[in-house]
Design an enzyme around this catalytic site. Structure first.
Site, PDB file in Angstrom:
ATOM      1  N   CYS A 330      42.640 -36.772 -19.962  1.00 37.59           N
ATOM      2  CA  CYS A 330      42.414 -35.444 -20.539  1.00 37.59           C
ATOM      3  C   CYS A 330      43.296 -34.385 -19.877  1.00 37.59           C
ATOM      4  CB  CYS A 330      40.942 -35.062 -20.383  1.00 37.59           C
ATOM      5  SG  CYS A 330      40.572 -33.438 -21.071  1.00 37.59           S
ATOM      6  N   CYS A 332      42.833 -31.170 -19.965  1.00 35.09           N
ATOM      7  CA  CYS A 332      42.153 -29.866 -19.806  1.00 35.09           C
ATOM      8  C   CYS A 332      42.120 -29.446 -18.337  1.00 35.09           C
ATOM      9  CB  CYS A 332      40.752 -29.900 -20.415  1.00 35.09           C
ATOM     10  SG  CYS A 332      39.440 -30.450 -19.299  1.00 35.09           S
ATOM     11  N   CYS A 335      39.580 -31.280 -16.038  1.00 41.04           N
ATOM     12  CA  CYS A 335      39.951 -32.618 -15.573  1.00 41.04           C
ATOM     13  C   CYS A 335      41.131 -32.587 -14.611  1.00 41.04           C
ATOM     14  CB  CYS A 335      40.253 -33.516 -16.766  1.00 41.04           C
ATOM     15  SG  CYS A 335      38.769 -33.925 -17.703  1.00 41.04           S
TER      16      CYS A 335
END
Ligand SMILES: [Zn+2]
Length: 384
Positions: A330, A332, A335
Site C-alpha cells: 500500500c 498510503c 503504511c
C-alpha cells in the site's frame, strides 16, 4: 463512444468492455470521473476523519464523494446550506458530489414513519421532531445542496418484505420518479433513476423498463444488500445490471466489500458507494493485500495483479508487537510511516489519530482496488 446525457454538461464515455464489465469516463461540469469508481461516503458533509485535501490527494484521489439528504436536511438544515451557497462551498469540496434522496434513511433510520402515496412522515433520529419527505421536498433539498448528481426519492422495502409490500413500493417508486423528474433542479445537476424490485428478476426487469423510459442521466440499482442472502444479490446483479442502458452510467447503491465491488463490475456496474471502508476503519478492520485471501473469480483470468481483500483485525494480540505495515503493497501515508503495533496501540488507547490513519488506509485500498480492476478492463478488454 461518447453519449451526451440529458442534462447539459454531462456525458458518458465508454472506453472498453470485458464481458459485461466496462471502463469509461463520466464527464461532469465539475470534472471527469473515471469509471468504475468507488465514491467515499460523506454522510453529514464529511467523509469521516478525512479533510477535503486528503481525499483529493493521491493515492485516494477521490473524483466524487457522496452527501446525504436526510442527514444534511436534519442537521445543519437548509437555512445554513442556503447561506453557505450549497454543500460544495460549505464542505470546501470542489469536485462532484452525489446526493442520495433520503429515502433509504427515512425507511431505515428514522422513528415511526407513515408512508402514503404522496410521501413519508417520519421522526428525526436526532431529536424525535416530525418531518415529511415527498419527492418534491427531497428534490428541493438536493437542489439547495447543489449536488452534481441527485437521486430520485424512492421506497426501499426490507429484503424480506412480502410481495404486496414490494409491489406497492415499486408503483410508488415509479410515480415518485416521474415527480422527481418534473421538479426544479440546480443548474448543472443531473438526476439518476432508481430501479427496485427486491430479488425477483421479473419485477426488477419490469421496473427497469419503467424507470429507464423516463430518460434519466443514469440508473441505479437500489434495495440490494438490505438483508437478503448475498447469493441473491449476486444473482440479481448478474441478471439485471447488464440490461440497464449501456450508454448511461449504472450505479449500485450501498454495496459493498471489495469482492462485492469486483462482482458488481463484472456484472456491468460503473459506480459504487459504501460506508464499509470508513466505518470498518474506525471499528478496527483494515483491508490488506498482505493477508491470505481467496481471489475472486468474477472477472476472466489474466491481466495485472490487483490488491486483494484480506482483512486485518487491528485489535488482535498478534499485532501488538508487529512492526510491519498493515499492507506492504500500500502506498498510503499510514503504511509508509506506521506499524501495525503503533496502530493497534492507538486503537486500544482510543486515540483519535487512529481513526484518521485507518480511514486513510482503507479508502486508499478501495481506490486502488477499483482502479486496478479498471486498468485490467482497459488492458484485456475490447476497445469500444
Ligand atoms: Zn495503507
Amino acid at each position: 463512444m461518447i453519449t451526451q446525457l440529458p442534462t447539459p454538461g454531462f456525458s458518458f464515455e465508454l472506453l472498453a468492455t470485458l464481458g459485461h464489465a466496462r471502463a469509461g469516463i463520466l464527464h461532469t461540469p465539475r470534472g471527469a470521473i473515471e469509471t468504475p469508481v468507488f465514491m467515499p461516503v460523506g454522510t453529514a458533509g464529511t467523509v469521516k476523519a478525512m479533510t477535503a485535501d486528503e481525499l483529493r490527494a493521491p493515492p485516494i484521489d477521490a473524483k466524487i464523494i457522496l452527501g446525504n439528504t436526510y442527514h444534511l436536511y436534519l442537521r445543519p438544515g437548509l437555512e445554513v446550506m442556503e447561506l453557505a451557497g450549497g454543500l460544495h462551498r460549505f464542505a470546501a469540496w470542489d469536485r462532484p458530489i452525489l446526493t442520495d434522496s433520503g429515502g433509504f434513511q427515512v425507511f431505515s433510520l428514522s422513528g415511526i414513519n407513515q408512508k402514503d402515496d404522496d410521501g413519508v412522515t417520519f421522526q428525526s433520529h436526532i431529536d424525535g421532531s416530525k418531518h415529511r419527505l415527498t419527492p418534491e421536498v427531497s428534490m428541493n433539498i438536493q437542489r439547495v445542496l447543489g449536488s452534481d448528481i441527485a437521486m430520485c426519492f424512492d421506497e426501499c422495502p426490507p429484503g424480506d418484505a412480502d410481495q404486496a409490500i414490494h409491489d406497492r413500493a415499486l408503483a410508488r417508486t415509479t410515480a415518485w420518479a416521474k415527480r422527481c423528474r418534473e421538479s426544479p433542479r440546480a443548474t448543472g445537476q443531473a438526476l439518476f433513476g432508481i430501479v427496485q424490485g427486491g430479488v425477483d428478476t421479473g419485477k426488477r426487469l419490469a421496473h427497469a423498463e419503467a424507470i429507464t423510459s423516463l430518460d434519466f442521466d443514469g440508473h441505479a440499482l437500489g434495495g440490494l444488500a438490505v438483508g437478503e442472502d448475498i447469493a441473491e444479490t449476486y444473482r440479481i446483479l448478474d441478471e439485471v445490471a447488464h440490461q440497464l442502458p449501456a450508454d448511461k452510467p449504472r450505479y449500485l447503491m450501498g454495496v459493498g466489500t471489495p469482492a462485492d465491488l469486483e462482482r458488481g463490475i463484472a456484472a456491468g456496474i460503473d459506480m459504487f458507494d459504501c460506508v464499509m471502508p470508513t466505518r470498518n476503519a474506525r471499528n478496527g478492520y483494515l483491508f490488506s493485500s498482505s493477508e491470505p485471501h481467496r481471489p475472486s473469480a468474477a472477472l476472466p483470468a489474466g491481466g495485472k495483479p490487483r490488491p486483494s481483500s484480506g482483512r486485518v483485525n487491528i485489535a488482535n494480540a498478534a499485532n501488538r508487537t508487529d512492526l510491519g505495515p498493515i499492507d506492504r503493497a500500500c502506498p498510503c501515508w499510514t503504511c509508509a510511516t506506521h506499524s501495525r503495533a503503533y496502530l493497534r496501540h492507538l486503537y486500544v488507547a482510543k486515540e483519535i489519530l487512529y481513526a484518521r490513519l485507518a480511514t486513510l488506509h482503507n479508502l486508499t485500498f478501495y481506490a486502488r482496488h477499483v482502479r486496478a480492476i479498471r486498468d485490467r478492463i482497459l488492458a484485456d478488454g475490447r476497445r469500444v
